[in-house]
Scaffold this motif. Structure first.
Motif, PDB file in Angstrom:
ATOM      1  N   UNK A  61      40.283 124.271  14.052  1.00 18.92           N
ATOM      2  CA  UNK A  61      40.898 123.355  13.090  1.00 18.92           C
ATOM      3  C   UNK A  61      42.240 123.842  12.580  1.00 18.92           C
ATOM      4  N   UNK A  62      42.228 125.019  11.948  1.00 18.56           N
ATOM      5  CA  UNK A  62      43.472 125.537  11.370  1.00 18.56           C
ATOM      6  C   UNK A  62      44.448 125.966  12.463  1.00 18.56           C
ATOM      7  N   UNK A  63      43.928 126.583  13.528  1.00 15.93           N
ATOM      8  CA  UNK A  63      44.806 127.012  14.616  1.00 15.93           C
ATOM      9  C   UNK A  63      45.461 125.838  15.317  1.00 15.93           C
ATOM     10  N   UNK A  64      44.684 124.798  15.607  1.00 14.17           N
ATOM     11  CA  UNK A  64      45.242 123.619  16.277  1.00 14.17           C
ATOM     12  C   UNK A  64      46.280 122.915  15.438  1.00 14.17           C
ATOM     13  N   UNK A  65      46.008 122.803  14.139  1.00 12.07           N
ATOM     14  CA  UNK A  65      46.935 122.117  13.245  1.00 12.07           C
ATOM     15  C   UNK A  65      48.261 122.867  13.137  1.00 12.07           C
ATOM     16  N   UNK A  68      56.694 113.763  19.563  1.00  9.46           N
ATOM     17  CA  UNK A  68      55.343 113.473  19.096  1.00  9.46           C
ATOM     18  C   UNK A  68      54.436 113.022  20.237  1.00  9.46           C
ATOM     19  N   UNK A  69      55.025 112.430  21.273  1.00 13.07           N
ATOM     20  CA  UNK A  69      54.242 111.929  22.402  1.00 13.07           C
ATOM     21  C   UNK A  69      53.833 113.034  23.368  1.00 13.07           C
ATOM     22  N   UNK A  70      54.382 114.234  23.195  1.00 17.09           N
ATOM     23  CA  UNK A  70      54.090 115.335  24.097  1.00 17.09           C
ATOM     24  C   UNK A  70      52.641 115.794  23.938  1.00 17.09           C
ATOM     25  N   UNK A  71      51.995 116.063  25.064  1.00 20.68           N
ATOM     26  CA  UNK A  71      50.613 116.554  25.031  1.00 20.68           C
ATOM     27  C   UNK A  71      50.519 117.882  24.290  1.00 20.68           C
ATOM     28  N   UNK A  72      51.608 118.657  24.314  1.00 16.13           N
ATOM     29  CA  UNK A  72      51.634 119.939  23.618  1.00 16.13           C
ATOM     30  C   UNK A  72      51.562 119.779  22.103  1.00 16.13           C
ATOM     31  N   UNK A  73      51.855 118.565  21.618  1.00 17.94           N
ATOM     32  CA  UNK A  73      51.793 118.277  20.184  1.00 17.94           C
ATOM     33  C   UNK A  73      50.503 117.553  19.816  1.00 17.94           C
ATOM     34  N   UNK A  74      50.220 116.427  20.493  1.00 16.73           N
ATOM     35  CA  UNK A  74      49.117 115.592  20.023  1.00 16.73           C
ATOM     36  C   UNK A  74      47.737 116.117  20.387  1.00 16.73           C
ATOM     37  N   UNK A  75      47.617 116.864  21.502  1.00 12.19           N
ATOM     38  CA  UNK A  75      46.299 117.403  21.848  1.00 12.19           C
ATOM     39  C   UNK A  75      45.851 118.472  20.844  1.00 12.19           C
ATOM     40  N   UNK A  76      46.688 119.489  20.527  1.00  7.97           N
ATOM     41  CA  UNK A  76      46.280 120.449  19.483  1.00  7.97           C
ATOM     42  C   UNK A  76      46.066 119.781  18.126  1.00  7.97           C
ATOM     43  N   UNK A  77      46.887 118.762  17.807  1.00 14.43           N
ATOM     44  CA  UNK A  77      46.737 118.063  16.529  1.00 14.43           C
ATOM     45  C   UNK A  77      45.384 117.351  16.468  1.00 14.43           C
ATOM     46  N   UNK A 131      42.419 118.372  13.928  1.00 17.00           N
ATOM     47  CA  UNK A 131      41.874 117.414  12.962  1.00 17.00           C
ATOM     48  C   UNK A 131      40.362 117.276  13.134  1.00 17.00           C
ATOM     49  N   UNK A 132      39.912 117.171  14.394  1.00 16.48           N
ATOM     50  CA  UNK A 132      38.472 117.052  14.647  1.00 16.48           C
ATOM     51  C   UNK A 132      37.741 118.312  14.201  1.00 16.48           C
ATOM     52  N   UNK A 184      48.213 128.058   1.832  1.00 19.49           N
ATOM     53  CA  UNK A 184      49.578 128.589   1.730  1.00 19.49           C
ATOM     54  C   UNK A 184      50.156 128.867   3.112  1.00 19.49           C
ATOM     55  N   UNK A 185      49.324 129.391   4.026  1.00 19.71           N
ATOM     56  CA  UNK A 185      49.826 129.654   5.378  1.00 19.71           C
ATOM     57  C   UNK A 185      50.102 128.351   6.121  1.00 19.71           C
ATOM     58  N   UNK A 186      49.239 127.354   5.931  1.00 21.21           N
ATOM     59  CA  UNK A 186      49.485 126.042   6.533  1.00 21.21           C
ATOM     60  C   UNK A 186      50.755 125.434   5.948  1.00 21.21           C
ATOM     61  N   UNK A 187      50.962 125.634   4.647  1.00 27.14           N
ATOM     62  CA  UNK A 187      52.189 125.140   4.008  1.00 27.14           C
ATOM     63  C   UNK A 187      53.412 125.807   4.611  1.00 27.14           C
TER      64      UNK A 187
END
Length: 473
Positions: free
Chosen positions: A215-219, A231-240, A244-245, A408-411
């Protein structure tokens, strides 16, 4: 006056101030490393012949490791003694620092950075938990003020100190300087550490750790990748999507477990929730500004790394001076007197940059805006954080500190990634409007565009801060 009931909540140690000081110095060095390489990224690119997208992982990877490890800290604190965790933290930090300092290539340098982050990830939540336990609540504001100084000043002074080092010596000396302070801590500081953790050795829920990591790593990975990919890149939306899941499943599992990895019921306390949001916003502002201004100073105004660092120094010094003072005043007046004023100052700083940033802006305007920013930050971080944690019962201190440190790290990752993304978008927009613009004008236009976002976030923080109420204990 401290009542017997309050006193009974305090864990007795030989010298609480000395113990807190040692933990804070260790955390300061670790957090300093978050931004210390910002001034040296171009040098590292030249030395190892790598691209901007690659070199950014020195910062992103550090934040990614912190985001993964900090949630696990709740288990570590209940499985190992305080002294064992401090020794482990310093061992990881020293190993990573040496590896980074002697790195013959970028891969070894990145591995060293990740090992460094493991040490910081262990120490950060431990420091906050220990401080909540060894000081009575009536004195907590002052010591949390100093801790707030560590959390905000360390990443803020990173570019200043490293700029001087890069110009005078070499970027590898950033790590050698850190190693000197770690060695001093080991020699003189470990003797001040007493064991305060309550060892319960709860069952380790592997599924929770896995979901937290995904979760945190993917985000964080997704937020960092979006600075270089669409945003359409698989390198962005797949980890996102995976992140999220993973977070949704992690939250569901925590509420179903009798002994959750992190007790998310801390969010049932409204001032803790609001305090966490305000701290999150503050860290976004700090880290986004910390990466934008060095790029602007070196790339637009064409000043040296040392001059760029010195331009940002007064703001960091102002924060260092005021944070302990605000901490002491917090014990008397509460958070309501400080947090809204702090966000108002941060908003004024953002508006100044939106108005003033051009290809030939004076250095004094950058300096003034940075001082106003950290004048405001000194009134936000500690009061918001302490007011929120004060509402929690003692058995939730560990969970509350883990939640705050993780976010804080996510921020930090969010602020860094969005700042670069918006700066790049601003440059593209500026080039369309002014096709004959110079490289300096394009970069100035991009940085100015990013500060529109920072202004909006500052305003949101100001509105949220109006709902702060003093926690009566």
């Amino acid at each position: 006056m401290i009542t017997s009931a309050t006193q009974s909540q305090v864990q007795q140690v030989r010298n609480p101030k000395a113990m807190a000081f040692v933990l804070m110095v260790g955390a300061f060095i670790g957090l300093f490393s978050e931004t210390a390489l910002n001034m040296a990224l171009t040098n590292i690119m030249d030395d190892f012949a790598i691209s901007t997208a690659t070199v950014q992982w020195l910062t992103t990877g550090y934040l990614l490791m912190l985001g993964i490890l900090v949630p696990v800290s709740t288990f570590l604190i209940q499985w190992f003694t305080t002294k064992q965790l401090v020794v482990a933290s310093l061992a990881f930090s020293v190993t990573g620092t040496i590896l980074a300092a002697i790195s013959p290539n970028f891969t070894v340098l990145l591995i060293g950075r990740l090992i460094q982050a493991v040490g910081t990830g262990i120490l950060l939540p431990l420091m906050m938990n220990v401080i909540l336990v060894i000081f009575p609540i009536q004195k907590r504001g002052a010591i949390m003020g100093v801790m707030g100084l560590v959390i905000t000043t360390a990443p803020a002074t990173g570019p200043t100190v490293s700029g001087l080092i890069v110009d005078a010596l070499n970027w590898t000396y950033i790590f050698w300087v850190s190693l000197f302070f770690f060695a001093a801590l080991i020699i003189f500081g470990l003797r001040q550490i007493d064991n305060v953790s309550i060892i319960t050795k709860p069952k380790v829920d592997v599924l929770s750790i896995s979901l937290s990591t995904i979760g945190f790593g993917g985000l964080i990975y997704s937020l960092s990748a979006v600075a270089e990919q669409s945003f359409a890149s698989a390198q962005v939306w797949i980890p996102c999507l995976l992140g999220a899941a993973g977070l949704v499943l992690f939250v569901i599992r925590q509420f179903r477990l009798k002994q959750p990895m992190i007790n998310l019921r801390v969010f049932s306390y409204p001032m803790f929730t609001l305090g966490t949001i305000l701290v999150f916003i503050s860290m976004v502002l700090i880290l986004s500004t910390a990466i934008l201004l060095p790029l602007y100073l070196k790339g637009v105004l064409l000043v040296s790394a040392a001059i760029a660092g010195l331009t940002l120094l007064p703001g960091s010094l102002l924060n260092a001076l005021l944070s302990p003072i605000v901490g002491r005043l917090f014990d008397r007046f509460g958070a309501k007197k400080f947090v809204p004023l702090g966000f108002l100052l941060v908003l004024l700083s953002s508006l100044l940059y939106v108005w003033a940033l051009t290809a030939d802006t004076s250095l004094w305007q950058i300096l003034a805006g940075y001082m106003i920013l950290f004048l405001g930050i000194s009134m936000i971080m500690m009061p918001a954080q302490t007011n929120g944690l004060n509402q929690l019962p003692r058995d939730l201190y560990t969970d509350g500190s883990a939640v705050m440190n993780t976010l804080q790290q996510i921020a930090g990752a969010t602020g860094t990634a969005l700042a670069i993304l918006l700066m790049t978008s601003g440059q593209s927009s500026y080039s369309e409007s002014f096709p004959d613009a110079s490289a300096a004008e394009l970069l100035a236009g991009g940085v100015k565009y990013a500060f529109y976002f920072i202004t909006a976030i500052s305003f949101a923080g100001l509105v949220a801060s109006l709902f702060v109420k003093r926690v009566r204990v």
